[in-house]
Write an enzyme that holds these catalytic residues in place. Structure first.
Site, PDB file in Angstrom:
ATOM      1  N   LYS A 253      -3.685  11.228  -2.389  1.00  0.00           N
ATOM      2  CA  LYS A 253      -4.646  11.089  -1.295  1.00  0.00           C
ATOM      3  C   LYS A 253      -5.230  12.456  -0.947  1.00  0.00           C
ATOM      4  O   LYS A 253      -6.383  12.589  -0.611  1.00  0.00           O
ATOM      5  CB  LYS A 253      -3.943  10.546  -0.043  1.00  0.00           C
ATOM      6  CG  LYS A 253      -3.814   9.045  -0.025  1.00  0.00           C
ATOM      7  CD  LYS A 253      -3.334   8.547   1.317  1.00  0.00           C
ATOM      8  CE  LYS A 253      -1.841   8.756   1.482  1.00  0.00           C
ATOM      9  NZ  LYS A 253      -1.211   7.893   2.481  1.00  0.00           N
TER      10      LYS A 253
HETATM   11  N1  GLU Z   1       3.611   5.945   5.196  1.00  0.00           N
HETATM   12  C1  GLU Z   1       4.014   6.211   3.861  1.00  0.00           C
HETATM   13  C2  GLU Z   1       2.838   6.643   3.005  1.00  0.00           C
HETATM   14  O1  GLU Z   1       1.708   6.446   3.370  1.00  0.00           O
HETATM   15  C3  GLU Z   1       4.611   4.954   3.222  1.00  0.00           C
HETATM   16  C4  GLU Z   1       6.036   5.076   2.961  1.00  0.00           C
HETATM   17  C5  GLU Z   1       6.752   3.746   2.910  1.00  0.00           C
HETATM   18  O2  GLU Z   1       6.137   2.751   2.470  1.00  0.00           O
HETATM   19  O3  GLU Z   1       7.911   3.671   3.303  1.00  0.00           O
HETATM   20  O4  GLU Z   1       3.032   7.198   1.951  1.00  0.00           O
END
Ligand code: GLU
Length: 258
Positions: A253
């Site tokens: 990202k």
């Molecule tokens: N919030 C995390 C991310 O965007 C996701 C991690 C998870 O799915 O536990 O990478």
């Protein structure tokens, strides 16, 4: 048992194909098992928040037909589904962990930590928090809290032994405990870190299967420490191999990959 899966993106950049793949697997497994697929926005890292990224998540999932049963817009029994709207519910769990000895207050400043990090690098070591504040006397901790000193709350990770869990894709995973760091659970701004909020919410939202990128394989032992310390059942883990941009680089990202 009703299967509940979730897609839990952080809006720290625009969603890429790797995210769609993770969402797809969560969606498909929930549908196959007659369960529920939940969308949760993990936006507690305000410093890395990217304007417009949340909208791209909604639009992409909708365009791909990955409809969620519970989420920020359609609600559900475990709402709200945006972590910044749940910000007050995490601190009591962190305090509970402090009381049981699984976490502790840390008053080290950014500057102090940066100095120690530099020293470690000079010695060719990877910096790991040295548990300095774990050894403060309780009266001193209380006095500093009363005085309003800024603090974070850290996990008190064990330094000996091995942590093991089973991943449905990768099989038995073992990590020496001395590689686990005392990660921050609550930041100085009072908000939980992603690492902490993620575990609390997966539990409170009744998530049975956690499917996410393989980059979380090595953090999972720390999440398991939290589940165990809180007396909660660990979810089933399904880590998905990284989607690559080319033979060397994963999709990212941060790099604005498609
Ligand atoms: N919030 C995390 C991310 O965007 C996701 C991690 C998870 O799915 O536990 O990478």
């Amino acid at each position: 048992m009703t299967v509940r899966t979730r897609f839990a993106p952080s809006p720290t950049g625009f969603m890429h194909l790797g995210g769609v793949r993770t969402a797809l697997y969560n969606y498909l497994y929930a549908r196959k098992m007659g369960g529920q697929f939940i969308l949760r926005i993990e936006d507690t890292d305000q410093a890395r928040f990217v304007e417009g990224a949340t909208e791209v998540i909604y639009d992409t999932l909708k365009a791909c037909g990955l409809n969620w049963d519970e989420g920020p817009d359609n609600g559900g029994p475990c709402g709200p589904y945006v972590q910044s709207e749940r910000k007050d519910l995490y601190l009591p769990y962190a305090r509970q962990l402090v009381e049981s000895g699984h976490a502790y207050y840390c008053f080290c400043t950014e500057e102090e930590l940066a100095g120690r990090r530099q020293d470690a690098e000079k010695r060719g070591e990877t910096f790991k928090y040295d548990k300095h504040c774990l050894h403060l006397r309780p009266e001193e901790v209380q006095a500093r809290l009363d005085r309003g000193d800024p603090y974070v709350i850290r996990l008190n990770a064990p330094t000996e032994g091995v942590s093991t869990y089973v991943d449905e894709v990768y099989g038995e995973m073992s990590f020496p405990n001395d590689t686990l760091d005392d990660m921050v659970l609550i930041k100085a701004d009072g908000l939980p870190t992603y690492n902490f909020a993620n575990v609390i919410d997966d539990h409170l939202m009744g998530i049975t299967h956690v499917m996410r990128g393989a980059e979380y394989l090595s953090s999972t032992p720390k999440y398991n420490l939290l589940y165990d310390a809180l007396g909660w059942e660990r979810p089933v883990y399904v880590h998905l191999p990284t989607v690559m941009r080319d033979s060397q680089h994963k999709l990212s990202k941060r790099d604005g990959d498609a």
